[in-house]
Each structure stands twice: as C-alpha cells, then as structure tokens.
Design a protein around this motif. Structure first.
Motif, short mmCIF file in Angstrom:
data_model
loop_
_atom_site.label_atom_id
_atom_site.label_comp_id
_atom_site.label_asym_id
_atom_site.label_seq_id
_atom_site.Cartn_x
_atom_site.Cartn_y
_atom_site.Cartn_z
N CYS A 189 5.70 -8.13 -2.32
CA CYS A 189 4.61 -7.20 -2.01
C CYS A 189 5.04 -5.75 -2.14
CB CYS A 189 4.09 -7.45 -0.60
SG CYS A 189 3.15 -8.96 -0.45
N VAL A 228 0.83 -1.21 0.00
CA VAL A 228 0.00 0.00 0.00
C VAL A 228 0.86 1.26 0.00
CG1 VAL A 228 -1.71 1.28 1.34
CG2 VAL A 228 -1.91 -1.19 1.11
N ALA A 273 1.25 4.30 -2.82
CA ALA A 273 0.93 5.68 -2.41
C ALA A 273 2.11 6.62 -2.67
CB ALA A 273 0.55 5.71 -0.94
#
Length: 134
Positions: free
Chosen positions: A116, A60, A64
């Motif tokens: 990830c 995430v 961002a």
C-alpha cells in the motif's frame, strides 16, 4: 538565446533556490516521519481482529508527498525522493535491532503496508513521469 533571456533564466533559478530545497528536504523527512507513525499504528486491533488502517494511510500520504514534491522539482528521480526515504525506513524497520527486537513482524500486515505504500505512489509517479499523449 540572448544574453537578456539567459539572465532571466538564471534569476528565476536563484529566486527558487534555498527555499525550495528546504521544502524538498522537509518532504523527504515527512516520508520518514509518516513511516514511523504507520509502523507504530500497524498492529491496531478491534477486539481480536487486526485492522491495519495505517496501510491505507500510507497509500494516501505517499501519493500526497510525491504530489507535494512535484511543486518543488520536475525530474522523476527527484520526485521519488520521499518514496525512496520511506522505503529505506521500511527496510530498516524490518531488520532486527541491537536487542533482537523487530518493529515489523512476520504476519500479513507488514507486506500489506509495503504494497500500500509503494504501489499507489509508484503508479502516480509513473503517470507523472510519462503523461498520456493523444
């Protein structure tokens, strides 16, 4: 282009200059700072079960950071600077230090953090660099 339009373009670039470059540098440093926290919390356990929640956080946060960098610059190479800083920090953390200690161990959580951290951000960067045409 006329002389007046050239002056307007130069004026727009000068207005964005130093403040935008500082924001870009802060985003690159945020990539390194997020990696440090993700590596710190990677060996989290619930009971005797490893729960690498920081791998999800890496997915995430890196997306961002690239989206934030998209406000500052438009070139794909410049968009990827926080991700490159994150990857260089990951490589440094995976090597042995002067005392022989290693921050990232040989278990399955370290490759999960790498995947990830890179795959979602790389996919987002690819979609920003090559938008779909109808």
């Amino acid at each position: 282009m006329t002389a007046a339009s050239i002056d307007r373009v130069r004026g727009a670039d000068q207005a964005r200059g130093p403040a935008w470059s500082v924001l870009g540098a802060v985003l690159v440093l945020d990539g390194l700072l997020s990696l440090a926290l993700e590596v710190l919390y990677l060996p989290t356990y619930v009971g005797s079960t490893p729960v690498p929640i920081s791998a999800g956080v890496a997915a995430v946060v890196n997306v961002a950071l690239i989206a934030g960098m998209g406000v500052v610059v438009t070139r794909p190479a410049a968009l990827s600077l926080p991700l490159v800083a994150w990857l260089l920090g990951f490589l440094i953390c995976s090597t042995a230090g002067p005392g022989g200690d290693v921050m990232l161990t040989d278990d399955w959580t370290s490759p999960l953090l790498l995947a990830c951290g890179l795959v979602p951000a790389g996919f987002y960067l690819f979609r920003r660099a090559f938008p779909a045409r109808p």
